[in-house]
Write an enzyme that holds these catalytic residues in place. Structure first.
Site, PDB file in Angstrom:
ATOM      1  CB  CYS A   2      -0.914  -0.009   1.221  1.00 46.72           C
ATOM      2  SG  CYS A   2      -1.945   1.480   1.359  1.00 46.72           S
ATOM      3  CD  GLU A 111      -1.805  -1.581  -4.172  1.00 46.28           C
ATOM      4  OE1 GLU A 111      -0.824  -1.364  -4.910  1.00 46.28           O
ATOM      5  OE2 GLU A 111      -1.699  -1.758  -2.944  1.00 46.28           O
TER       6      GLU A 111
END
Length: 244
Positions: A2, A111
């Site tokens: 992340c 992402e």
């Protein structure tokens, strides 16, 4: 991993949601492009220095954990994530996992997926915004640490201490797994008290509190490549991208 996320809620709203005390003198602007080394909101529980009573607070930390034993803070930018599979064993994280846990509120996280070149377009990385379907706040599971700057002689000087955090990640599943193999873990509202409690130090019990955000009920949408640059910020970054 992340590596970027969005956190746009006002601190007074977060303080109410997490039942935490917040000092209005501590502020952060809303961000739709939170990046490593940025200051971020965190919810944590620590004893009050005066009374010793444990209290829940909303405060800012720098994203990128610096262990207390580090010689300098430069490595923090590389320690934005801690893998749940090894977080209780790695020297940089294991003490924090048992004693210094926090929640990092987020609207969602980004992402990227590589897109191959075609006859008419160059290869690029397509960003996706992953957020709870019900638009609720994600309480990402995190750890925090304090690093003492030896260059500041007075330990009561706020400049003597650097407070940092990392996000615990796991193997991505469901919708997020189609984009990237890792994703942040979250803690459900009913487990916030147990997760934040510094007296709770049972590793197996703590790991059992960690779950996929929104129990896997996630919305995944392609967004503008403008988020690729940390210089860009604003709600337009999480809007669905036009078809290419």
């Amino acid at each position: 991993m992340c590596g970027r996320y969005a956190s746009s809620r006002a601190p007074e709203d977060l303080a109410g949601l997490f039942e935490a005390r917040w000092d209005p003198r501590e502020t952060l602007a809303p961000s739709w492009n939170v990046a490593p080394t940025d200051q971020v909101w965190a919810v944590l529980e620590r004893p009050d220095r005066g009374t010793g009573e444990v209290e829940r607070r909303l405060r800012t930390l720098r994203w990128g954990l610096v262990p207390s034993w580090a010689k300098d803070p430069d490595g923090g930018a590389r320690m934005i994530n801690a893998r749940v599979e090894t977080v209780h064993e790695k020297p940089a994280y294991r003490r924090a996992f048992t004693r210094r846990r926090c929640l990092l509120p987020a609207d969602g996280f980004y992402e990227w997926q590589a897109v191959a070149a075609t006859a008419t377009a160059k290869a690029y990385k397509q960003p996706y915004f992953i957020t709870p379907q019900d638009a609720s706040v994600m309480a990402m599971a995190g750890l925090y640490e304090f690093w003492r700057d030896p260059a500041v002689t007075d330990e009561d000087d706020p400049a003597a201490w650097l407070a940092t955090a990392t996000i615990i990640t796991t193997e991505a599943t469901d919708a997020a797994g189609r984009i990237h193999p890792r994703m942040p873990l979250a803690v459900a509202p009913e487990d916030h008290e147990a997760w934040l409690d510094p007296a709770h130090q049972d590793v197996h019990g703590l790991r059992a509190l960690l779950h996929t955000p929104a129990d896997g009920r996630l919305d995944v949408r392609a967004v503008s490549t403008a988020v690729n640059s940390v210089r860009n910020n604003g709600p337009e970054l999480v809007a669905p991208a036009p078809e290419r």
